[in-house]
Enzyme design. Structure first.
Site, mmCIF file in Angstrom:
data_model
loop_
_atom_site.group_PDB
_atom_site.id
_atom_site.type_symbol
_atom_site.label_atom_id
_atom_site.label_comp_id
_atom_site.label_asym_id
_atom_site.label_seq_id
_atom_site.Cartn_x
_atom_site.Cartn_y
_atom_site.Cartn_z
ATOM 1 N N LYS A 1 0.731 -1.203 0.033
ATOM 2 C CA LYS A 1 -0.105 0.063 0.017
ATOM 3 C C LYS A 1 0.993 1.097 0.055
ATOM 4 O O LYS A 1 0.640 2.183 -0.535
ATOM 5 C CB LYS A 1 -0.848 0.066 1.358
ATOM 6 C CG LYS A 1 -2.045 -1.153 1.056
ATOM 7 C CD LYS A 1 -2.781 -1.141 2.359
ATOM 8 C CE LYS A 1 -3.485 -2.608 2.268
ATOM 9 N NZ LYS A 1 -4.525 -2.956 3.472
ATOM 10 N N GLN B 1 -4.475 -1.534 9.865
ATOM 11 C CA GLN B 1 -4.421 -2.845 9.188
ATOM 12 C C GLN B 1 -5.021 -3.881 10.083
ATOM 13 O O GLN B 1 -4.714 -4.237 11.289
ATOM 14 C CB GLN B 1 -2.957 -3.134 9.003
ATOM 15 C CG GLN B 1 -2.616 -4.470 8.036
ATOM 16 C CD GLN B 1 -3.241 -4.456 6.767
ATOM 17 O OE1 GLN B 1 -3.177 -3.546 6.101
ATOM 18 N NE2 GLN B 1 -3.835 -5.509 6.235
ATOM 19 N N ASP C 1 -10.950 2.906 4.270
ATOM 20 C CA ASP C 1 -11.187 1.246 3.790
ATOM 21 C C ASP C 1 -13.012 1.298 3.978
ATOM 22 O O ASP C 1 -13.357 -0.098 3.559
ATOM 23 C CB ASP C 1 -10.822 0.493 5.415
ATOM 24 C CG ASP C 1 -9.556 -0.168 4.981
ATOM 25 O OD1 ASP C 1 -9.150 -0.581 3.651
ATOM 26 O OD2 ASP C 1 -8.926 -0.588 5.891
#
Ligand code: NDP
Length: 283
Positions: free
Chosen positions: A53, A97, A120
Site C-alpha cells: 500500500k 491494518q 477502508d
C-alpha cells in the site's frame, strides 16, 4: 468455450492514470493527499500488505506515513493514536491494518476512525451509506470488482449475481454494489445447503471465501462471469484463489486469475478513496 481473462493489472493501470491526474490537480491547489497506515504487531502478511500500500502511494505521489505500534499496545493507546490522526489535517485517509491482536476490540477501533477519513469503508456510517445509497467510502475490494465489471462492459442490470461469502469487508458490500447496479443478488455462506444449486444459476459469481478450489466447473453454468477474490496458498506455497481456474475457464465467459485479478484492484481503490477524501476535505 474458453473464457476471456479479466486482467486486473491492466484495468488497475487504467484507473491509476485517472487517479494520478486527480493527484496533480490537488497538488496544484496546494493539497497533497495523505494516507496514514497503522500497523500493530509483527504479522508477516500484514507487513507485506502495508508495504504494498505504501509503495503504491509513493508511486502516485500520495503522502503516506506508517505508524508501527507494539503488539502489546493497549486498546486505549491505539484509540488515542487514531484520534490524533483524525485531528491531523495532513491526513485524509486512515487505515488500521487488520487483524488486530485479540486484546483489542476491532469494532471499537473502526468506529473511532473519523468516517470522513475511513478509506477502508468499514465504519458503520459508511456501511450504512452504501446500503441507503448515500455518498460514503466503499470497501476497496468490492469497489474494485464493480469497477472491473463495468470496465469489461459486463451487463449488470437484471443479471443474477451469486456471492459466495458474506463478510463485512467483501461479500456484504459486494451485494449492495451489485444491487445498486440493478442485479438480482443471492448470498451464499457456510450454512448454505447445496451451494452448486445456487451458483449454477449465476450469470456472475463472486467467490470470496478463502477455500482453495471451492468453486469448480460443476458449480458454474456455461457463459458465467467468474470473479475470484480468494487468496490462498497451494501445496507449493503459491498464491491461488477460491476457483478452479483451469476447469472454470473451459465453461465461463470471463474469469479473473489469481494473482493478477482482484488483488491489484484493491490497492488501486484505496488510492482512489484517499484522493476522494483529500478532494472532499479541501472543498
Ligand atoms: P471471511 O473469512 O471473513 O469470510 C468468508 C466467508 O466465506 C464467510 O461468509 C463464510 O460463511 C463463507 N464460507 C466459509 N466456508 C464456506 C463454504 N464451504 N461455502 C460457502 N461459503 C463459505 O473472509 P473475507 O471475506 O475477508 O475474505 C475471503 C477471501 O478473500 C479470503 O481468501 C481473503 O484472503 C480474500 N481477500 C482477498 C482480497 C483481495 O484483495 N484479493 C481482499 C480481501 C479478502 P459464514 O459467514 O457462514 O462463516
Amino acid at each position: 468455450m474458453s473464457a476471456s481473462i479479466i486482467d486486473g493489472k491492466k484495468i488497475s493501470q487504467h484507473m491509476r492514470e485517472k487517479i494520478e491526474n486527480k493527484v496533480m490537480t490537488l497538488k496544484n491547489s496546494g493539497v497533497t493527499p495523505g494516507l496514514a497506515v497503522v500497523l500493530v504487531g509483527d504479522n508477516q502478511a500484514s507487513k507485506t500488505y502495508v508495504s504494498m500500500k505504501q509503495k503504491a502511494c509513493e508511486k502516485h505521489s500520495i503522502y503516506s506515513t506508517l505508524i508501527r505500534l507494539d503488539e502489546e499496545i493497549s486498546e486505549q493507546g491505539l484509540l488515542d493514536k487514531v484520534i490524533e490522526l483524525n485531528n491531523d489535517s495532513a491526513i485524509h485517509g486512515i487505515l488500521v491494518q487488520l487483524p488486530l491482536p485479540s486484546h483489542i476490540d476491532e469494532t471499537k477501533v473502526i468506529e473511532t476512525i473519523d468516517p470522513s477519513k475511513d478509506v477502508d469503508g468499514f465504519h458503520p456510517i459508511n456501511a450504512g451509506r452504501l446500503m441507503t445509497g448515500g455518498d460514503g467510502f466503499v470497501p476497496c475490494t468490492p469497489y474494485g470488482i464493480i469497477e472491473m465489471l463495468k470496465y469489461e462492459n459486463i451487463e449488470l442490470a437484471g443479471a443474477h449475481a451469486v456471492i459466495v461469502g458474506r463478510s463485512n469487508i467483501v461479500g456484504k458490500p459486494m451485494g449492495q454494489l451489485l444491487l445498486k447496479e440493478h442485479a438480482t443478488v443471492t448470498y451464499c455462506h457456510s450454512k448454505t445447503k447445496d451451494l452448486a444449486c445456487h451458483t449454477k444459476q449465476a450469470d456472475i459469481i463472486i467467490a470470496a471465501v478463502g477455500i482453495r478450489e471451492l468453486i469448480t466447473k460443476e458449480h458454474i453454468k456455461e457463459g458465467a462471469v467468474v470473479i475470484d477474490v480468494g487468496m490462498n496458498r497451494d501445496d507449493e506455497g503459491k498464491l491461488c484463489g477460491d476457483v478452479d481456474f483451469q476447469g472454470c475457464s473451459s465453461k465461463a465467459q470471463a474469469i479473473t486469475p489469481v494473482p493478477g485479478g482482484v488483488g491489484p484492484m484493491t490497492i488501486t481503490m484505496l488510492l482512489a478513496n484517499t484522493v476522494k477524501s483529500a478532494e472532499k476535505h479541501s472543498l
